[in-house]
Write a protein that holds these residues in place. Structure first.
Motif, PDB file in Angstrom:
ATOM      1  N   ALA A   1     -24.906  50.018   3.868  1.00  0.00           N
ATOM      2  CA  ALA A   1     -24.462  49.070   4.892  1.00  0.00           C
ATOM      3  C   ALA A   1     -23.493  48.054   4.281  1.00  0.00           C
ATOM      4  O   ALA A   1     -22.462  47.730   4.880  1.00  0.00           O
ATOM      5  CB  ALA A   1     -25.664  48.362   5.511  1.00  0.00           C
ATOM      6  N   ASP A   2     -23.828  47.560   3.083  1.00  0.00           N
ATOM      7  CA  ASP A   2     -22.919  46.633   2.395  1.00  0.00           C
ATOM      8  C   ASP A   2     -21.570  47.291   2.138  1.00  0.00           C
ATOM      9  O   ASP A   2     -20.516  46.673   2.304  1.00  0.00           O
ATOM     10  CB  ASP A   2     -23.522  46.207   1.048  1.00  0.00           C
ATOM     11  CG  ASP A   2     -24.597  45.151   1.210  1.00  0.00           C
ATOM     12  OD1 ASP A   2     -24.723  44.602   2.326  1.00  0.00           O
ATOM     13  OD2 ASP A   2     -25.298  44.881   0.228  1.00  0.00           O
TER      14      ASP A   2
ATOM     15  N   LEU B   1     -20.155  49.802   3.799  1.00  0.00           N
ATOM     16  CA  LEU B   1     -19.404  49.968   5.049  1.00  0.00           C
ATOM     17  C   LEU B   1     -18.733  48.662   5.457  1.00  0.00           C
ATOM     18  O   LEU B   1     -17.581  48.662   5.909  1.00  0.00           O
ATOM     19  CB  LEU B   1     -20.344  50.440   6.168  1.00  0.00           C
ATOM     20  CG  LEU B   1     -20.742  51.912   6.098  1.00  0.00           C
ATOM     21  CD1 LEU B   1     -21.866  52.192   7.089  1.00  0.00           C
ATOM     22  CD2 LEU B   1     -19.555  52.818   6.402  1.00  0.00           C
ATOM     23  N   ARG B   2     -19.447  47.548   5.284  1.00  0.00           N
ATOM     24  CA  ARG B   2     -18.875  46.249   5.658  1.00  0.00           C
ATOM     25  C   ARG B   2     -17.711  45.868   4.748  1.00  0.00           C
ATOM     26  O   ARG B   2     -16.658  45.429   5.220  1.00  0.00           O
ATOM     27  CB  ARG B   2     -19.953  45.159   5.586  1.00  0.00           C
ATOM     28  CG  ARG B   2     -20.982  45.240   6.683  1.00  0.00           C
ATOM     29  CD  ARG B   2     -21.845  43.979   6.704  1.00  0.00           C
ATOM     30  NE  ARG B   2     -23.131  44.226   7.354  1.00  0.00           N
ATOM     31  CZ  ARG B   2     -24.249  44.534   6.699  1.00  0.00           C
ATOM     32  NH1 ARG B   2     -24.242  44.614   5.400  1.00  0.00           N
ATOM     33  NH2 ARG B   2     -25.354  44.758   7.353  1.00  0.00           N
ATOM     34  N   SER B   3     -17.917  46.028   3.426  1.00  0.00           N
ATOM     35  CA  SER B   3     -16.924  45.502   2.478  1.00  0.00           C
ATOM     36  C   SER B   3     -15.733  46.433   2.306  1.00  0.00           C
ATOM     37  O   SER B   3     -14.598  45.971   2.194  1.00  0.00           O
ATOM     38  CB  SER B   3     -17.596  45.238   1.124  1.00  0.00           C
ATOM     39  OG  SER B   3     -18.123  46.424   0.591  1.00  0.00           O
TER      40      SER B   3
ATOM     41  N   HIS C   1     -15.057  49.529   4.264  1.00  0.00           N
ATOM     42  CA  HIS C   1     -14.530  50.168   5.465  1.00  0.00           C
ATOM     43  C   HIS C   1     -14.381  49.187   6.636  1.00  0.00           C
ATOM     44  O   HIS C   1     -14.154  49.617   7.769  1.00  0.00           O
ATOM     45  CB  HIS C   1     -15.427  51.344   5.863  1.00  0.00           C
ATOM     46  CG  HIS C   1     -15.491  52.417   4.804  1.00  0.00           C
ATOM     47  ND1 HIS C   1     -14.378  53.100   4.365  1.00  0.00           N
ATOM     48  CD2 HIS C   1     -16.528  52.880   4.084  1.00  0.00           C
ATOM     49  CE1 HIS C   1     -14.749  53.961   3.413  1.00  0.00           C
ATOM     50  NE2 HIS C   1     -16.037  53.843   3.216  1.00  0.00           N
ATOM     51  N   ALA C   2     -14.540  47.891   6.346  1.00  0.00           N
ATOM     52  CA  ALA C   2     -14.327  46.846   7.355  1.00  0.00           C
ATOM     53  C   ALA C   2     -15.148  47.086   8.607  1.00  0.00           C
ATOM     54  O   ALA C   2     -14.705  46.836   9.734  1.00  0.00           O
ATOM     55  CB  ALA C   2     -12.840  46.732   7.702  1.00  0.00           C
ATOM     56  N   GLU C   3     -16.359  47.590   8.419  1.00  0.00           N
ATOM     57  CA  GLU C   3     -17.286  47.800   9.535  1.00  0.00           C
ATOM     58  C   GLU C   3     -18.019  46.485   9.753  1.00  0.00           C
ATOM     59  O   GLU C   3     -18.957  46.154   9.031  1.00  0.00           O
ATOM     60  CB  GLU C   3     -18.263  48.925   9.175  1.00  0.00           C
ATOM     61  CG  GLU C   3     -19.009  49.519  10.332  1.00  0.00           C
ATOM     62  CD  GLU C   3     -18.157  50.427  11.186  1.00  0.00           C
ATOM     63  OE1 GLU C   3     -18.152  50.232  12.409  1.00  0.00           O
ATOM     64  OE2 GLU C   3     -17.508  51.336  10.643  1.00  0.00           O
ATOM     65  N   ALA C   4     -17.548  45.689  10.739  1.00  0.00           N
ATOM     66  CA  ALA C   4     -18.089  44.338  10.908  1.00  0.00           C
ATOM     67  C   ALA C   4     -19.579  44.363  11.210  1.00  0.00           C
ATOM     68  O   ALA C   4     -20.341  43.541  10.743  1.00  0.00           O
ATOM     69  CB  ALA C   4     -17.342  43.622  12.027  1.00  0.00           C
ATOM     70  N   GLU C   5     -19.984  45.346  12.016  1.00  0.00           N
ATOM     71  CA  GLU C   5     -21.393  45.443  12.405  1.00  0.00           C
ATOM     72  C   GLU C   5     -21.872  46.877  12.174  1.00  0.00           C
ATOM     73  O   GLU C   5     -21.300  47.820  12.724  1.00  0.00           O
ATOM     74  CB  GLU C   5     -21.545  45.086  13.881  1.00  0.00           C
ATOM     75  CG  GLU C   5     -22.978  45.128  14.365  1.00  0.00           C
ATOM     76  CD  GLU C   5     -23.084  44.908  15.868  1.00  0.00           C
ATOM     77  OE1 GLU C   5     -24.202  44.940  16.393  1.00  0.00           O
ATOM     78  OE2 GLU C   5     -22.027  44.730  16.510  1.00  0.00           O
ATOM     79  N   VAL C   6     -22.895  47.018  11.336  1.00  0.00           N
ATOM     80  CA  VAL C   6     -23.464  48.341  11.100  1.00  0.00           C
ATOM     81  C   VAL C   6     -24.571  48.560  12.131  1.00  0.00           C
ATOM     82  O   VAL C   6     -25.622  47.938  12.088  1.00  0.00           O
ATOM     83  CB  VAL C   6     -24.007  48.462   9.662  1.00  0.00           C
ATOM     84  CG1 VAL C   6     -24.590  49.852   9.438  1.00  0.00           C
ATOM     85  CG2 VAL C   6     -22.886  48.201   8.654  1.00  0.00           C
TER      86      VAL C   6
END
Ligand SMILES: [Zn+2]
Length: 59
Positions: A28-29, A31-33, A35-40
């Motif tokens: 999850a970390d 994806l956020r950092s 792949h710029a996935e703001a909300e997993v």
């Protein structure tokens, strides 16, 4: 030991941990950092869990 490879096509990121929950947290970390996935979302968590598998010994 469990292993997980990033679900994003072409991404080489992977991680290993004894605890699947730790792998989900790291994924999850990532994806956020990266792949710029703001909300997993929960369905994304399910996809991550489905991709966790036993790590190969010889790596
Ligand atoms: Zn990735």
């Amino acid at each position: 030991m469990k292993q997980y490879e990033c679900l994003v096509p072409g991404c080489q990121w992977h991680t290993q941990a004894d605890d699947p929950a730790e792998i989900v947290r790291r994924a999850a970390d990532h994806l956020r950092s990266v792949h710029a996935e703001a909300e997993v979302r929960p369905e994304m968590i399910d996809r991550i869990k489905q991709r966790i598998h036993a790590a190969q010994a010889a790596q």
